[in-house]
Design a protein around this motif. Structure first.
Motif, PDB file in Angstrom:
ATOM      1  N   THR A  92       6.388  -1.222   1.360  1.00 50.62           N
ATOM      2  CA  THR A  92       5.452  -0.575   0.444  1.00 50.62           C
ATOM      3  C   THR A  92       5.953   0.816   0.058  1.00 50.62           C
ATOM      4  OG1 THR A  92       3.106  -0.153   0.042  1.00 50.62           O
ATOM      5  CG2 THR A  92       3.902   0.323   2.265  1.00 50.62           C
TER       6      THR A  92
ATOM      7  N   ALA B 106       2.214   0.704  -3.123  1.00 55.76           N
ATOM      8  CA  ALA B 106       1.323   1.242  -2.095  1.00 55.76           C
ATOM      9  C   ALA B 106      -0.113   1.355  -2.597  1.00 55.76           C
ATOM     10  CB  ALA B 106       1.840   2.615  -1.629  1.00 55.76           C
ATOM     11  N   SER B 107      -0.272   1.729  -3.853  1.00 55.14           N
ATOM     12  CA  SER B 107      -1.610   1.914  -4.422  1.00 55.14           C
ATOM     13  C   SER B 107      -2.381   0.597  -4.492  1.00 55.14           C
ATOM     14  CB  SER B 107      -1.499   2.514  -5.823  1.00 55.14           C
ATOM     15  OG  SER B 107      -0.671   1.682  -6.632  1.00 55.14           O
TER      16      SER B 107
ATOM     17  N   ARG C 263      -3.059  -0.825  -0.477  1.00 59.06           N
ATOM     18  CA  ARG C 263      -4.090  -0.168   0.321  1.00 59.06           C
ATOM     19  C   ARG C 263      -5.496  -0.660  -0.008  1.00 59.06           C
ATOM     20  NH1 ARG C 263      -4.835   6.043  -1.761  1.00 59.06           N
ATOM     21  NH2 ARG C 263      -6.497   5.874  -0.200  1.00 59.06           N
ATOM     22  N   TYR C 264      -5.712  -1.158  -1.216  1.00 56.61           N
ATOM     23  CA  TYR C 264      -7.058  -1.609  -1.595  1.00 56.61           C
ATOM     24  C   TYR C 264      -7.195  -3.122  -1.643  1.00 56.61           C
ATOM     25  CZ  TYR C 264      -8.109   3.245  -2.569  1.00 56.61           C
ATOM     26  OH  TYR C 264      -8.321   4.588  -2.433  1.00 56.61           O
TER      27      TYR C 264
ATOM     28  N   ASP D 286      -0.713   7.605  -1.747  1.00 55.18           N
ATOM     29  CA  ASP D 286      -0.930   6.154  -1.685  1.00 55.18           C
ATOM     30  C   ASP D 286      -0.038   5.509  -0.622  1.00 55.18           C
ATOM     31  OD1 ASP D 286      -2.963   5.628  -3.588  1.00 55.18           O
ATOM     32  OD2 ASP D 286      -1.541   5.930  -5.227  1.00 55.18           O
ATOM     33  N   THR D 287       1.178   6.002  -0.503  1.00 61.21           N
ATOM     34  CA  THR D 287       2.113   5.402   0.455  1.00 61.21           C
ATOM     35  C   THR D 287       1.645   5.666   1.881  1.00 61.21           C
ATOM     36  OG1 THR D 287       3.826   5.851  -1.192  1.00 61.21           O
ATOM     37  CG2 THR D 287       4.575   5.215   1.010  1.00 61.21           C
TER      38      THR D 287
ATOM     39  N   ALA E 271      -1.469   6.199   2.780  1.00 60.08           N
ATOM     40  CA  ALA E 271      -2.674   5.390   3.029  1.00 60.08           C
ATOM     41  C   ALA E 271      -2.301   3.929   3.275  1.00 60.08           C
ATOM     42  CB  ALA E 271      -3.635   5.508   1.841  1.00 60.08           C
ATOM     43  N   ALA E 272      -1.302   3.438   2.547  1.00 57.72           N
ATOM     44  CA  ALA E 272      -0.868   2.043   2.754  1.00 57.72           C
ATOM     45  C   ALA E 272      -0.316   1.881   4.168  1.00 57.72           C
ATOM     46  CB  ALA E 272       0.182   1.661   1.711  1.00 57.72           C
TER      47      ALA E 272
ATOM     48  N   ARG F  13      -1.114   3.652   6.780  1.00 58.40           N
ATOM     49  CA  ARG F  13      -2.229   3.705   7.744  1.00 58.40           C
ATOM     50  C   ARG F  13      -2.981   2.381   7.788  1.00 58.40           C
ATOM     51  NH1 ARG F  13      -4.166   9.842   6.112  1.00 58.40           N
ATOM     52  NH2 ARG F  13      -2.759  10.940   7.542  1.00 58.40           N
ATOM     53  N   GLU F  14      -3.132   1.757   6.620  1.00 58.19           N
ATOM     54  CA  GLU F  14      -3.831   0.462   6.560  1.00 58.19           C
ATOM     55  C   GLU F  14      -3.029  -0.604   7.328  1.00 58.19           C
ATOM     56  OE1 GLU F  14      -6.836  -0.027   5.435  1.00 58.19           O
ATOM     57  OE2 GLU F  14      -6.874  -2.207   5.646  1.00 58.19           O
TER      58      GLU F  14
ATOM     59  N   GLU G 254      -4.326  10.467  -5.041  1.00 60.25           N
ATOM     60  CA  GLU G 254      -4.187   9.033  -5.325  1.00 60.25           C
ATOM     61  C   GLU G 254      -4.467   8.751  -6.791  1.00 60.25           C
ATOM     62  OE1 GLU G 254      -7.187   6.040  -4.379  1.00 60.25           O
ATOM     63  OE2 GLU G 254      -8.043   7.519  -3.032  1.00 60.25           O
TER      64      GLU G 254
END
Ligand code: M6R
Length: 365
Positions: free
Chosen positions: A56, A85-86, A89-90, A112-113, A115-116, A118-119, A365
């Protein structure tokens, strides 16, 4: 501080023999055809247990991810998904305890990267950061890492970080493949080809003036198409991104054969088409795509690696890159594409180090 260069971007393009070398320093083991990566933080058992990989990233780093996907699938026979990544993450991504999540970021701070990553962690994946900036957030939070060691990248357009990312992915693919699926003979061939890259990049840079001439001819174009196949499809995407972000010329990258499913309608005498066509496994296939463009009056700029009778009559401009193994061709091919974008932007009077609307690191983001 720009070391005699007009812009950081040009300085960073010219640093690539050194930065690529630095990414490999102390890591390549020619004799065993493999690599040593001290920061992975994974046991032999963990590495052997990986049965799927997600990579990602955003922007240029996402392009290097696409090349990494092909390398890993080809050498290691492990399925790889590449995700923006954006988007990752969702979504509701499928991550298992045997998923390796590779996170690629020059800055190590892209929102975004991060957060990805962390997910992916939350869902139990082992995360591996390919990061340039030492001590950045992604580098601190990942489970293991491979620093790029490309040095500070100041130009907003990513250049040396991209080539280092591809080389870092090659180091990782080589290591994993040699544990699982790759013979020492083939491993040595790839390791030697990697070792030769810095000198080959230097040979390309020594001929930068050839690219500057091509830039002069096309600086007033309104559109550009970049086409490549296989390992060089992502190189086409990256070439197009470089041009659009610093010169503000609209450019699109496509897999060459997809052109006839739509973009071919755009081709006329005013449309320069850059083909990334080194002499690799899909060279013959891309020749037919070059014919399709020529037949419609398009202007062809061809990045290739040999004298090739099949190209006769099809070439408006040609730039030669040295030969290497297929999986490393995008490292060499991307250098003339960086130079093309740079010279066109400079000739149009654009501020290449600080393009409008862009930030070096996208922390929102
Ligand atoms: O620092 P990162 O690698 O996470 O940045 C990702 C993108 O914002 C970045 O690659 C961007 O696309 C480049 N400026 C393009 O040249």
């Amino acid at each position: 501080e720009r070391g005699g260069y007009d812009h950081f971007m040009l300085k960073e393009i010219f640093e690539q023999p050194t930065t690529v070398e630095n990414t490999m320093r102390g890591r390549l083991i020619l004799e065993d055809g493999t690599s040593k990566l001290g920061g992975l933080n994974m046991s032999h058992e963990q590495l052997m247990a990986i049965d799927n990989i997600v990579i990602t990233a955003c922007g240029t780093s996402w392009h290097s991810a696409l090349i990494g996907e092909m390398m890993i699938e080809d050498l290691c026979r492990i399925p790889v998904e590449v995700e923006y990544a954006s988007e990752f993450r969702y979504r509701n991504p499928i991550v298992t305890p045997t998923t390796l999540c590779i996170v690629i970021s020059q800055s190590g701070e892209t929102a975004d990267t991060l957060a990805a990553m962390r997910e992916a962690k939350r869902r139990g994946a082992h995360t591996l950061g390919l990061v340039n900036v030492v001590g950045s957030t992604i580098a601190r939070e990942d489970d293991g890492g491979v620093y790029l060691h490309a040095g500070p990248e100041i130009g907003v357009a990513s250049t040396k970080a991209f080539t280092s990312q591809v080389v870092a992915l090659a180091l990782f693919a080589l290591k994993l493949a040699r544990k699982r699926t790759l013979s020492v003979i083939r491993g040595r061939e790839i390791a030697q080809a990697m070792h030769d890259l810095p000198a080959q990049i230097q040979k390309i840079l020594d001929r930068a003036a050839e690219i500057e001439k091509i830039a002069e001819e096309y600086k007033d174009a309104h559109n550009f198409l970049y086409l490549g196949r296989g390992f060089n499809f992502p190189a086409a995407l990256e070439g197009a991104l470089k041009l659009k972000e610093i010169s503000y010329i609209h450019a699109e990258g496509y897999p060459a054969a997809e052109m006839k499913h739509g973009p071919i309608a755009l081709i006329d005498e005013k449309m320069p088409v850059v083909f990334i066509a080194p002499h690799d496994g899909v060279f013959d296939k891309i020749v037919s795509n070059i014919q399709e463009v020529k037949a419609r009056g398009g202007k062809t700029i061809i990045i290739t690696s040999r004298d090739e009778p099949a190209l006769e009559g099809l070439v408006d401009h040609e730039f030669r890159i040295p030969e290497t193994v297929d999986m490393l061709t995008p490292v060499l091919a991307s250098v003339p594409l960086q130079l093309l974008a740079y010279y066109i932007a400079v000739k149009r009077g654009a501020n290449v180090d600080q393009p409008r609307n862009l930030a070096k690191s996208v922390t929102v983001e």
